[in-house]
Scaffold this active site. Structure first.
Site, PDB file in Angstrom:
ATOM      1  N   PHE A  99     -69.898  51.566 -23.308  1.00  0.00           N
ATOM      2  CA  PHE A  99     -68.585  51.148 -24.484  1.00  0.00           C
ATOM      3  C   PHE A  99     -68.009  49.891 -24.659  1.00  0.00           C
ATOM      4  O   PHE A  99     -68.049  49.146 -23.832  1.00  0.00           O
ATOM      5  CB  PHE A  99     -67.933  52.591 -22.883  1.00  0.00           C
ATOM      6  CG  PHE A  99     -69.165  53.771 -23.003  1.00  0.00           C
ATOM      7  CD1 PHE A  99     -68.721  54.352 -23.726  1.00  0.00           C
ATOM      8  CD2 PHE A  99     -68.600  54.200 -21.755  1.00  0.00           C
ATOM      9  CE1 PHE A  99     -69.507  55.881 -23.598  1.00  0.00           C
ATOM     10  CE2 PHE A  99     -69.699  55.307 -21.555  1.00  0.00           C
ATOM     11  CZ  PHE A  99     -69.921  56.065 -22.064  1.00  0.00           C
ATOM     12  N   ASP A 112     -64.452  49.823 -24.293  1.00  0.00           N
ATOM     13  CA  ASP A 112     -63.200  50.527 -23.952  1.00  0.00           C
ATOM     14  C   ASP A 112     -62.133  50.228 -24.617  1.00  0.00           C
ATOM     15  O   ASP A 112     -61.335  51.094 -24.862  1.00  0.00           O
ATOM     16  CB  ASP A 112     -62.693  50.470 -22.310  1.00  0.00           C
ATOM     17  CG  ASP A 112     -63.495  52.003 -21.715  1.00  0.00           C
ATOM     18  OD1 ASP A 112     -64.236  52.142 -22.451  1.00  0.00           O
ATOM     19  OD2 ASP A 112     -63.523  51.586 -20.464  1.00  0.00           O
ATOM     20  N   GLY A 161     -61.364  48.574 -28.242  1.00  0.00           N
ATOM     21  CA  GLY A 161     -62.195  48.629 -29.149  1.00  0.00           C
ATOM     22  C   GLY A 161     -62.215  50.148 -29.666  1.00  0.00           C
ATOM     23  O   GLY A 161     -62.069  50.608 -31.007  1.00  0.00           O
ATOM     24  N   GLY A 178     -54.165  50.609 -25.505  1.00  0.00           N
ATOM     25  CA  GLY A 178     -52.517  50.983 -25.300  1.00  0.00           C
ATOM     26  C   GLY A 178     -53.213  52.823 -25.902  1.00  0.00           C
ATOM     27  O   GLY A 178     -51.795  53.392 -24.888  1.00  0.00           O
ATOM     28  N   LEU A 179     -53.857  52.912 -26.072  1.00  0.00           N
ATOM     29  CA  LEU A 179     -53.640  54.506 -27.266  1.00  0.00           C
ATOM     30  C   LEU A 179     -53.622  55.380 -25.762  1.00  0.00           C
ATOM     31  O   LEU A 179     -53.694  56.303 -25.294  1.00  0.00           O
ATOM     32  CB  LEU A 179     -54.381  54.707 -27.580  1.00  0.00           C
ATOM     33  CG  LEU A 179     -54.538  54.205 -29.368  1.00  0.00           C
ATOM     34  CD1 LEU A 179     -55.651  54.336 -29.910  1.00  0.00           C
ATOM     35  CD2 LEU A 179     -52.960  54.945 -29.457  1.00  0.00           C
ATOM     36  N   VAL A 186     -59.511  55.193 -18.831  1.00  0.00           N
ATOM     37  CA  VAL A 186     -59.895  55.660 -20.136  1.00  0.00           C
ATOM     38  C   VAL A 186     -61.016  56.658 -19.753  1.00  0.00           C
ATOM     39  O   VAL A 186     -62.059  56.352 -18.898  1.00  0.00           O
ATOM     40  CB  VAL A 186     -60.730  54.347 -20.802  1.00  0.00           C
ATOM     41  CG1 VAL A 186     -61.528  55.003 -21.915  1.00  0.00           C
ATOM     42  CG2 VAL A 186     -59.969  53.360 -20.951  1.00  0.00           C
ATOM     43  N   GLY A 187     -60.772  58.104 -20.053  1.00  0.00           N
ATOM     44  CA  GLY A 187     -61.569  59.120 -19.557  1.00  0.00           C
ATOM     45  C   GLY A 187     -61.993  58.925 -17.807  1.00  0.00           C
ATOM     46  O   GLY A 187     -60.425  59.425 -17.525  1.00  0.00           O
ATOM     47  N   TYR A 225     -62.386  56.649 -15.960  1.00  0.00           N
ATOM     48  CA  TYR A 225     -61.931  55.258 -14.848  1.00  0.00           C
ATOM     49  C   TYR A 225     -60.145  54.676 -14.797  1.00  0.00           C
ATOM     50  O   TYR A 225     -60.431  54.824 -16.169  1.00  0.00           O
ATOM     51  CB  TYR A 225     -62.712  54.041 -14.956  1.00  0.00           C
ATOM     52  CG  TYR A 225     -63.767  53.566 -14.493  1.00  0.00           C
ATOM     53  CD1 TYR A 225     -64.076  53.244 -12.982  1.00  0.00           C
ATOM     54  CD2 TYR A 225     -65.302  53.478 -14.923  1.00  0.00           C
ATOM     55  CE1 TYR A 225     -64.690  53.129 -11.938  1.00  0.00           C
ATOM     56  CE2 TYR A 225     -66.354  53.801 -13.640  1.00  0.00           C
ATOM     57  CZ  TYR A 225     -66.676  53.812 -12.804  1.00  0.00           C
ATOM     58  OH  TYR A 225     -67.247  53.094 -12.178  1.00  0.00           O
ATOM     59  N   HIS A 245     -68.755  45.961 -15.934  1.00  0.00           N
ATOM     60  CA  HIS A 245     -67.116  46.064 -16.274  1.00  0.00           C
ATOM     61  C   HIS A 245     -67.166  44.507 -16.557  1.00  0.00           C
ATOM     62  O   HIS A 245     -66.961  43.868 -15.978  1.00  0.00           O
ATOM     63  CB  HIS A 245     -66.323  46.659 -15.375  1.00  0.00           C
ATOM     64  CG  HIS A 245     -66.768  47.986 -14.565  1.00  0.00           C
ATOM     65  ND1 HIS A 245     -65.683  49.013 -15.217  1.00  0.00           N
ATOM     66  CD2 HIS A 245     -67.253  48.287 -13.611  1.00  0.00           C
ATOM     67  CE1 HIS A 245     -66.286  50.225 -14.125  1.00  0.00           C
ATOM     68  NE2 HIS A 245     -66.761  49.315 -13.164  1.00  0.00           N
ATOM     69  N   ILE A 271     -55.557  25.537 -28.903  1.00  0.00           N
ATOM     70  CA  ILE A 271     -56.587  26.054 -29.098  1.00  0.00           C
ATOM     71  C   ILE A 271     -56.410  26.899 -28.164  1.00  0.00           C
ATOM     72  O   ILE A 271     -55.406  27.451 -27.102  1.00  0.00           O
ATOM     73  CB  ILE A 271     -57.732  25.291 -28.619  1.00  0.00           C
ATOM     74  CG1 ILE A 271     -56.834  24.313 -26.667  1.00  0.00           C
ATOM     75  CG2 ILE A 271     -58.256  24.054 -28.856  1.00  0.00           C
ATOM     76  CD1 ILE A 271     -58.496  23.912 -25.872  1.00  0.00           C
TER      77      ILE A 271
HETATM   78 CU   LIG Z   1     -68.195  50.494 -12.228  1.00  0.00          CU
END
Ligand SMILES: [Cu+2]
Ligand SMILES: *[C@@H]1O[C@H](CO)[C@@H](O)[C@H](O)[C@H]1NC(C)=O
Ligand SMILES: *[C@@H]1O[C@H](CO)[C@@H](O)[C@H](O)[C@H]1NC(C)=O
Ligand SMILES: *[C@@H]1O[C@H](CO)[C@@H](O)[C@H](O)[C@H]1NC(C)=O
Length: 669
Positions: free
Chosen positions: A318, A320, A322, A327-328, A404-405, A407, A464, A613
């Site tokens: 995943f 997450d 993109g 934000g969503l 996200v789901g 996590y 992650h 930079i």
């Molecule tokens: Cu984990």
């Protein structure tokens, strides 16, 4: 991996939108307001009326203003917005992805381009909500549920992005997996394994279905995590604890601008990036001037590749930010739990797929917290005059939580009066569980690609990888990246009783290739310096990156997920500032081919010496699940620090007093 939730939607008439006047002082980096999101909706729908177009919004956000314009705006300290506000809308219109740039004041479309390359936009929350209902009405799925003796009314489903595995053509598809919610709300640890359900989001129907045989759904035993549903049992006595600031907070929030102690910065918010910190400057008490440290910082992507190559799991790689939008996926913070009692909160607006603004209340919190000791010394070396000088460290934290789901990502930006910025991430929530027909470790015959965390439940190995976009502007825009190695020098000439010592050797990175760093076992320091500004004793002013514990990807370079997530190949990257290079995994990550990543951009090997930079830092966690992560995982945290290094003439908090002691009620003195 997104469980879909809805709030009440607010609707505005065309009339009221177009008559909105900008009364409130607006910072040019402020996130889009409710009215501005509605304006985008109105303008796009005017060009593409929904009566004869299929239109869904996948992103509505502030189009990054030109950096020059922001810096100019800031230097003249205006009271009104003079930087034109533009919005970028990414919409799928009749199955084509449009990038629509809108001038908000003039209410006009500046450009409308169709994306022709690989990959698809961030999924909309609404389409996910529709997709997860499809199996419940799908005959073969109902048959599978019945065959397993499960109650269809207790089944909930969730969408999972499919990634890319070398196919020449991709359709906008997701896999849907289903879970049992009966007896426990902990759906994530109760998957109905062995099913393959593919939904085409454009057709909005199931286009592939397989039932590979029955695997027991793990039982609900010991999966409940709500305190109100726990059976009474022994608990240590709870003592009261609160953070109490009787004089009010030590920070001020005006709109989205924060000032606290010696810091000033702006809190932005983007549907994709979530929390954005901009224009962070620290006031130099000696020079009597604010000095810029960070132009902009945010998490550009989160890559979570699972390590089970079997049919149920191989695709779980995943992105997450993109694919689902940080934000969503930002959730409302719970006062006194997610943030202490002295916190203040900010609301934000995101958008639904029809372009309607959607409020996320209490999306961001800001609070001061007792850190530790700022600095101290007990002077015992002066006979009969020993004393202790010690100061309390108080830090400022800006926090959001992105769920996200399964996590929960707790995202902090901590500011220290000593000049450090410490971004931190902590993970909680549920493991991604694979159901297996195994109840004890001694039944395991082949690699299960995870830890047996409970009967019938494998917590699958995964990583992650967060990548931070850090546009540092150390005391000015033009900076260089410096690597300082610590190396052993052997003494053979008899000049000393010592045989060796260590010293430093610094090297300024000329181009992008010099700044691709895999942090290893060799000690060294990485810093961003301003070669045009020196301290009074002649050192380049700078900030050092004290990296997070490095994690390196273990997938092979030619593996599809790794091609897409190639920004994890190094822990540190430096690029010349480019307004469009924002998303390390690419702008269109869903089903991406990895042709628009940080790894691809840096192939140009552009000059980075004494340039504007951007530093990119990958913060990774290899997750080998443990039984304690079940049924819900206590926080697992990691952090890094941006620390001033020869930035100040001396300790910048020499004259910083400790906070006043608080007289507690009921306490004699
Ligand atoms: Cu984990
Ligand atoms: C199935 O679940 C529904 C909803 O919880 C419940 O009302 C119903 O009694 C269940 N059916 C069986 C056969 O257990
Ligand atoms: C320190 O204090 C002790 C006891 O009060 C005294 O005997 C001694 O002379 C003092 N030493 C100095 C260096 O003042
Ligand atoms: C900015 O980045 C994009 C994407 O990598 C690239 O196409 C463009 O040429 C870059 N612009 C400059 C000025 O380097």
């Amino acid at each position: 991996m997104k469980l879909v939730l809805f709030s009440a939607l607010l609707l505005f008439s065309l009339q009221s939108v177009l008559s909105v006047t900008q009364l409130r002082f607006q910072h040019p980096l402020d996130p889009l307001t409710k009215e501005e999101i509605t304006l985008v909706q109105t303008i796009v729908q005017r060009k593409y009326p929904t009566s004869n177009n299929r239109l869904s919004f996948h992103y509505i956000g502030l189009d990054d203003p030109e950096k020059d314009a922001i810096l100019k705006w800031e230097s003249i300290k205006p009271t009104i917005t003079t930087v034109p506000r533009k919005a970028l809308a990414i919409a799928i219109i009749n199955s084509q992805t449009h990038e629509i740039l809108i001038q908000l004041q003039a209410k006009t479309i500046l450009s409308d381009n169709i994306h022709k390359g690989n990959g698809f936009p961030t999924l909309s929350v609404n389409e996910q909500a529709v997709a997860i209902e499809l199996p419940l009405e799908y005959g073969p799925f109902k048959e599978s549920v019945k065959k397993r003796g499960l109650n269809l009314s207790e089944v909930v489903c969730s969408p999972f992005t499919l990634g890319w595995f070398g196919e020449a053509q991709s359709r906008r598809t997701v896999r849907v997996e289903c879970f049992m919610k009966e007896s426990s709300p902990n759906i994530w640890v109760r998957p109905i394994s062995g099913l393959k359900i593919v939904v085409d989001l454009e057709l909005m129907k199931i286009v592939e279905y397989h039932d590979n045989g029955i695997i027991p759904v793990p039982t609900a035993d010991n999966t409940e995590y709500r305190l109100s549903h726990q059976k009474p049992t022994f608990r240590p006595k709870q003592h009261s604890l609160a953070t109490h600031q009787p004089d009010g907070p030590g920070f001020q929030i005006s709109g989205h601008s924060v000032s606290w102690a010696n810091w000033k910065f702006h809190i932005g918010f983007d549907p994709r990036a979530g929390l954005v910190i901009s224009l962070a400057s620290i006031y130099d008490l000696e020079k009597h001037t604010p000095r810029r440290v960070l132009y902009k910082g945010y998490i550009s992507e989160l890559f979570v590749p699972y390590q089970d190559p079997t049919d149920d799991f191989y695709y779980k790689t995943f992105f997450d930010a993109g694919e689902f939008g940080f934000g969503l996926s930002t959730v409302s913070l719970v006062p006194n739990r997610d943030c202490p009692s002295n916190a203040q909160f900010l609301d934000v607006y995101v958008h639904t797929s029809d372009g309607t603004p959607l409020l996320i209340a209490n999306a961001v919190c800001v609070f001061e917290q007792y850190g530790s000791i700022l600095w101290r010394h007990t002077e015992t070396g002066i006979p009969n005059e020993s004393f202790a000088e010690t100061r309390t460290e108080v830090n400022l934290v800006v926090r959001t939580i992105v769920t996200v789901g399964n996590y929960d990502n707790i995202i902090d930006w901590e500011f220290k009066t000593s000049g450090s910025i410490k971004p931190a991430i902590a993970l909680s929530g549920m493991l991604e569980i694979k159901g297996v027909d195994i109840k004890h470790k001694n039944e395991i015959k082949s690699d299960q690609h995870g830890t047996l965390v409970s009967a019938n439940s494998i917590g699958v190995y995964h990583d992650h990888f967060y990548i931070y976009h850090l546009d540092l502007d150390i005391d000015g825009v033009y900076n260089s990246f410096e690597k300082t190695n610590l190396k052993t020098v052997r003494l053979t000439d008899g000049s000393s009783k010592r045989k060796s010592y260590w010293t430093t050797e610094s090297e300024t990175a000329e181009s992008e290739n010099d700044a691709k760093i895999r942090i290893g076992s060799t000690p060294g320091e990485l810093s961003v310096v301003n070669p045009n500004k020196k301290t009074s004793v002649g050192n380049d002013v700078g900030y050092r990156l004290i990296p997070a514990i490095p994690a390196h990807p273990l997938l092979t370079d030619d593996d599809y997920p790794q091609i897409r997530g190639a920004f994890t190949n190094f822990n540190v990257w430096v690029t010349p500032y480019n307004r469009t290079e924002k998303w390390a995994g690419g702008l269109y990550v869903d089903h991406s081919h990895g042709d628009d990543t940080l790894a691809v951009w840096t192939k140009k090997n552009r000059d980075i010496k004494n340039k504007d930079i951007v530093l990119w830092h990958v913060v990774g966690i290899h997750h080998v699940p443990a039984q304690e992560d079940f049924p819900i995982m206590p926080l697992l945290a990691t952090a890094f620090e941006l620390r001033p290094t020869n930035f100040f003439e001396r300790n910048p908090v020499l004259k910083t007093p400790s906070p006043k002691d608080v007289p507690w009620p009921g306490c004699p003195n």
